[in-house]
Design a protein around this motif. Structure first.
Motif, mmCIF file in Angstrom:
data_model
loop_
_atom_site.group_PDB
_atom_site.id
_atom_site.type_symbol
_atom_site.label_atom_id
_atom_site.label_comp_id
_atom_site.label_asym_id
_atom_site.label_seq_id
_atom_site.Cartn_x
_atom_site.Cartn_y
_atom_site.Cartn_z
ATOM 1 N N HIS A 1 -36.807 -80.332 -4.987
ATOM 2 C CA HIS A 1 -36.445 -79.539 -3.361
ATOM 3 C C HIS A 1 -35.979 -80.444 -2.546
ATOM 4 O O HIS A 1 -36.895 -81.433 -1.948
ATOM 5 N N GLN B 1 -31.453 -77.798 -4.313
ATOM 6 C CA GLN B 1 -32.229 -78.160 -5.438
ATOM 7 C C GLN B 1 -31.458 -78.782 -6.597
ATOM 8 O O GLN B 1 -30.321 -78.715 -6.627
ATOM 9 N N VAL C 1 -39.785 -72.489 0.452
ATOM 10 C CA VAL C 1 -40.419 -72.643 -0.611
ATOM 11 C C VAL C 1 -41.946 -72.860 -0.574
ATOM 12 O O VAL C 1 -42.554 -73.473 0.621
#
Length: 253
Positions: free
Chosen positions: A179, A184, A235
């Motif tokens: 990440h 990504q 995230v």
């Protein structure tokens, strides 16, 4: 393990309903049993192959070998796993085993296996991020002294993200999702091996499947009795009880 179990159950249910490979004539209870057993056989063979043979004999991060994408790893794993899995599945389904029948069954099983592997690994969205060019000669590389440890890591495992800020690493079966603030990448690498290449001062492992970079400046929040860290880009990373003291020491909790 829960993810693998859930994937096997969902796959068995879907194949029971779709009834491929001429299984539509088999009664529903027997068909469900056959596909569940077949799923367990193939999953066990794939797990053994990926964790024992592929990693030990053909490590993806070996300096003497070219990097492999998830699709390449899936094909190689399926090819090896199919050697015991295909004939065992035929026996479970009461299919007479002969060279011709085995070849036909293997062909269809490999096609189905590749589709399921692509779904599980998220290849459709991550393949472009994991196709990496050959590592240039040492004389052509930038001196590591002028790079941060995370830059070295991205240059080696996700060169298309070089220069981005590394936020976190998460383990997904035998793959590693990287990440960053620029996107990504999904690569064939164990979290444990990845952490061996990173400076311990650049981040913390907060869960057996997650590592968070200090540059991510995570924000802590509670979810019931558990802690979790919120990173840039939306995230969310869980924090296990084992790693709570280290997170508190770092000032994250």
């Amino acid at each position: 393990m829960k993810r693998r179990t859930g994937f096997v159950l969902l796959t068995a249910a879907a194949l029971t309903f779709l009834a491929p490979l001429g299984t539509s004539m088999i009664p529903l209870p027997r068909r469900a049993f056959d596909w569940l057993t077949a799923g367990i056989i193939w999953e066990a063979a794939i797990l053994f192959t990926s964790r024992t043979l592929i990693r030990r004999w053909l490590p993806a991060n070996s300096p003497d070998s070219a990097p492999r994408t998830p699709l390449q790893a899936a094909v190689l794993t399926l090819l090896i796993a199919s050697i015991p899995a295909a004939p065992l599945t035929m026996l479970v389904m009461n299919v007479p085993v002969s060279p011709m029948r085995l070849a036909i069954f293997w062909f269809y099983a490999m096609g189905l296996g590749l589709i399921l592997s692509a779904i599980r690994s998220g290849y459709g969205t991550a393949a472009a991020a994991t196709i990496r060019p050959p590592i240039p000669p040492a004389s052509a590389t930038i001196s590591p002294v002028r790079l941060l440890p995370t830059d070295n890591f991205l240059a080696r495992h996700a060169p298309e993200l070089t220069g981005a800020t590394l936020l976190a690493l998460s383990a997904e079966d035998h793959y590693l999702r990287i990440h960053t603030d620029r996107g990504q990448a999904l690569v064939l690498l164990r979290l444990r091996d990845a952490l061996d290449t990173l400076d311990a001062t650049t981040g913390l492992q907060v869960h057996r499947s997650f590592w968070v970079a200090k540059a991510a400046t995570p924000k802590a929040s509670r979810r019931g009795q558990s802690w979790q860290l919120e990173l840039p880009g939306g995230v969310t990373v869980p924090v296990s009880r084992t790693h709570i003291p280290a997170c508190r020491t770092a000032g994250w909790l």
